[in-house]
Design a protein around this motif. Structure first.
Motif, PDB file in Angstrom:
ATOM      1  N   ASP A 113     -12.599   0.648  10.587  1.00 31.29           N
ATOM      2  CA  ASP A 113     -13.643   0.524   9.575  1.00 31.29           C
ATOM      3  C   ASP A 113     -14.536   1.754   9.552  1.00 31.29           C
ATOM      4  O   ASP A 113     -15.258   2.039  10.507  1.00 31.29           O
ATOM      5  N   VAL A 139      -3.975   7.206   5.645  1.00 31.21           N
ATOM      6  CA  VAL A 139      -4.841   6.612   4.632  1.00 31.21           C
ATOM      7  C   VAL A 139      -4.017   5.626   3.827  1.00 31.21           C
ATOM      8  O   VAL A 139      -2.953   5.978   3.292  1.00 31.21           O
ATOM      9  N   HIS A 195     -14.438   6.271   0.102  1.00 30.13           N
ATOM     10  CA  HIS A 195     -13.099   6.828   0.287  1.00 30.13           C
ATOM     11  C   HIS A 195     -13.076   7.737   1.512  1.00 30.13           C
ATOM     12  O   HIS A 195     -14.023   8.483   1.788  1.00 30.13           O
ATOM     13  N   CYS A 196     -11.981   7.683   2.248  1.00 31.04           N
ATOM     14  CA  CYS A 196     -11.790   8.599   3.374  1.00 31.04           C
ATOM     15  C   CYS A 196     -10.417   9.245   3.260  1.00 31.04           C
ATOM     16  O   CYS A 196      -9.540   8.753   2.544  1.00 31.04           O
ATOM     17  N   GLN A 231      -9.094   2.859  -6.250  1.00 31.94           N
ATOM     18  CA  GLN A 231      -9.611   2.202  -5.055  1.00 31.94           C
ATOM     19  C   GLN A 231      -9.769   3.223  -3.933  1.00 31.94           C
ATOM     20  O   GLN A 231      -8.960   4.144  -3.800  1.00 31.94           O
ATOM     21  N   SER A 249     -17.309   1.691   3.133  1.00 34.13           N
ATOM     22  CA  SER A 249     -16.694   1.392   1.837  1.00 34.13           C
ATOM     23  C   SER A 249     -16.269   2.630   1.064  1.00 34.13           C
ATOM     24  O   SER A 249     -15.533   2.523   0.077  1.00 34.13           O
ATOM     25  N   THR A 258     -15.071  11.696   4.690  1.00 28.22           N
ATOM     26  CA  THR A 258     -15.417  10.383   4.168  1.00 28.22           C
ATOM     27  C   THR A 258     -16.578  10.485   3.196  1.00 28.22           C
ATOM     28  O   THR A 258     -17.449  11.353   3.330  1.00 28.22           O
ATOM     29  N   SER A 309       0.829  -1.206   0.000  1.00 25.85           N
ATOM     30  CA  SER A 309       0.000   0.000   0.000  1.00 25.85           C
ATOM     31  C   SER A 309       0.862   1.254   0.000  1.00 25.85           C
ATOM     32  O   SER A 309       2.022   1.231   0.426  1.00 25.85           O
ATOM     33  N   ARG A 362      -6.634  -1.658  10.572  1.00 25.50           N
ATOM     34  CA  ARG A 362      -7.663  -0.891   9.880  1.00 25.50           C
ATOM     35  C   ARG A 362      -8.756  -0.480  10.851  1.00 25.50           C
ATOM     36  O   ARG A 362      -9.170  -1.267  11.710  1.00 25.50           O
ATOM     37  N   SER A 390     -18.545   7.856   2.909  1.00 33.36           N
ATOM     38  CA  SER A 390     -19.390   6.748   3.352  1.00 33.36           C
ATOM     39  C   SER A 390     -20.830   7.139   3.637  1.00 33.36           C
ATOM     40  O   SER A 390     -21.692   6.268   3.752  1.00 33.36           O
ATOM     41  N   MET A 423      -6.295   3.781   8.478  1.00 28.00           N
ATOM     42  CA  MET A 423      -5.362   2.847   9.096  1.00 28.00           C
ATOM     43  C   MET A 423      -4.644   3.538  10.263  1.00 28.00           C
ATOM     44  O   MET A 423      -4.479   4.755  10.274  1.00 28.00           O
ATOM     45  N   LYS A 453      -8.361   3.716   2.770  1.00 26.10           N
ATOM     46  CA  LYS A 453      -8.803   3.081   4.009  1.00 26.10           C
ATOM     47  C   LYS A 453      -8.150   3.789   5.203  1.00 26.10           C
ATOM     48  O   LYS A 453      -6.990   4.172   5.147  1.00 26.10           O
TER      49      LYS A 453
END
Length: 294
Positions: free
Chosen positions: A159, A132, A164-165, A141, A162, A181, A115, A157, A183, A146, A144
């Protein structure tokens, strides 16, 4: 990946106060500076530009390069270490490093885990970093959220769904991670401001808006926050667009205390730029001359 100024473009490092005043500290048409951090002694801003790290004295407006070694060209994701002497840095090789504000050799923190690592936050005790993670080479993609130990090791991670953040940053008390985000929306690119506990609980939207809102940064006392507002329909956080830098009270994210319109975006407010006394913060504008606009 190193940004440069367009013909007829200027870089302006500005300082805004919680009372609504804003002024230009430093302007140049020679180098594109980005993402100011305010040092903990209040004496300087730390910025990146031309792949390097720079120190801008807040009293004299003198700009000087910080001589780092052992690190590739930098991007605009850098965070001061809470000890006041160190800095965590993201480089264009996709890794996070630690260096000293006085310069010298930098040390890589992140592992080769497939990554890219885009740093945004250090916990108040300096033991943990929030970043990120994006699969290397595949920026289609979503990023995430992290976390990892600041001295290296395996990542974990958190959560946030799904979408993008980006911009994950610890609150001054370490109880929350603030971020933007996608989301909360099915519209591509529609980033909104949110916060979540570091353990992944209490994921909460802070503001529901028609604009695309990025990079929430809390003042050291926790009373204020700044963020950057892109026009609705924006995807990502592009450069060279009309945006607003917004100031709010953390008690009411829905009512701006002040908004400063400018030409900018990427590089304007990527990292926390608050002064240690919570009275001011820095940001960067990239205005074009009238001839360059034609």
């Amino acid at each position: 990946m190193i940004r440069t100024l367009q013909p007829g473009q200027r870089c302006e490092v500005r300082i805004a106060s919680v009372t609504g005043h804003s002024e230009t500290l430093y302007a140049t048409d020679h180098i594109l500076l980005e993402a100011p951090n305010w040092t903990m002694d209040g004496s300087a801003l730390i910025l990146n530009g031309d792949g390097k790290l720079w120190r801008l004295d807040t009293s004299t407006a003198k700009l000087a390069q910080i001589p780092l070694s052992g690190i590739p060209d930098l991007n605009n994701d850098h965070v001061l270490a809470p000890d006041g002497t160190g800095i965590f840095l993201s480089a264009n090789d996709g890794h996070i490093y630690r260096g000293l504000l006085k310069g010298g050799p930098a040390t890589r923190i992140t592992e080769d885990d497939g990554s890219f690592h885009f740093l945004h936050g250090a916990s108040p005790d300096g033991t943990e970093l929030a970043y990120v993670g994006i699969k290397a080479g595949d920026f289609k993609q979503p990023g995430k959220l992290m976390t990892t130990a600041s001295d290296g090791g395996a990542a974990a991670r958190v959560d946030v769904g799904s979408g993008h953040c980006d911009g994950p940053e610890y609150s001054p008390d370490g109880q929350w991670i603030y971020l933007n985000t996608e989301s909360f929306s099915t519209t591509p690119g529609h980033a909104q401001l949110a916060r979540i506990r570091p353990d992944g609980s209490d994921f909460t939207q802070l503001l529901k808006s028609d604009t695309v809102d990025w990079f929430p940064h809390l003042s050291p006392d926790g009373h204020y926050a700044s963020y950057i507002r892109f026009p609705g329909g924006t995807v990502g956080h592009p450069a060279d667009v009309p945006v607003d830098v917004v100031l709010v009270s953390t008690k009411d994210w829905t009512t701006p205390l002040q908004a400063w319109p400018l030409f900018g975006g990427q590089g304007t407010l990527n990292v926390n730029s608050w002064s240690p006394d919570s009275a001011r913060f820095a940001y960067v504008a990239y205005p074009l001359t009238d001839s360059a606009k034609d």
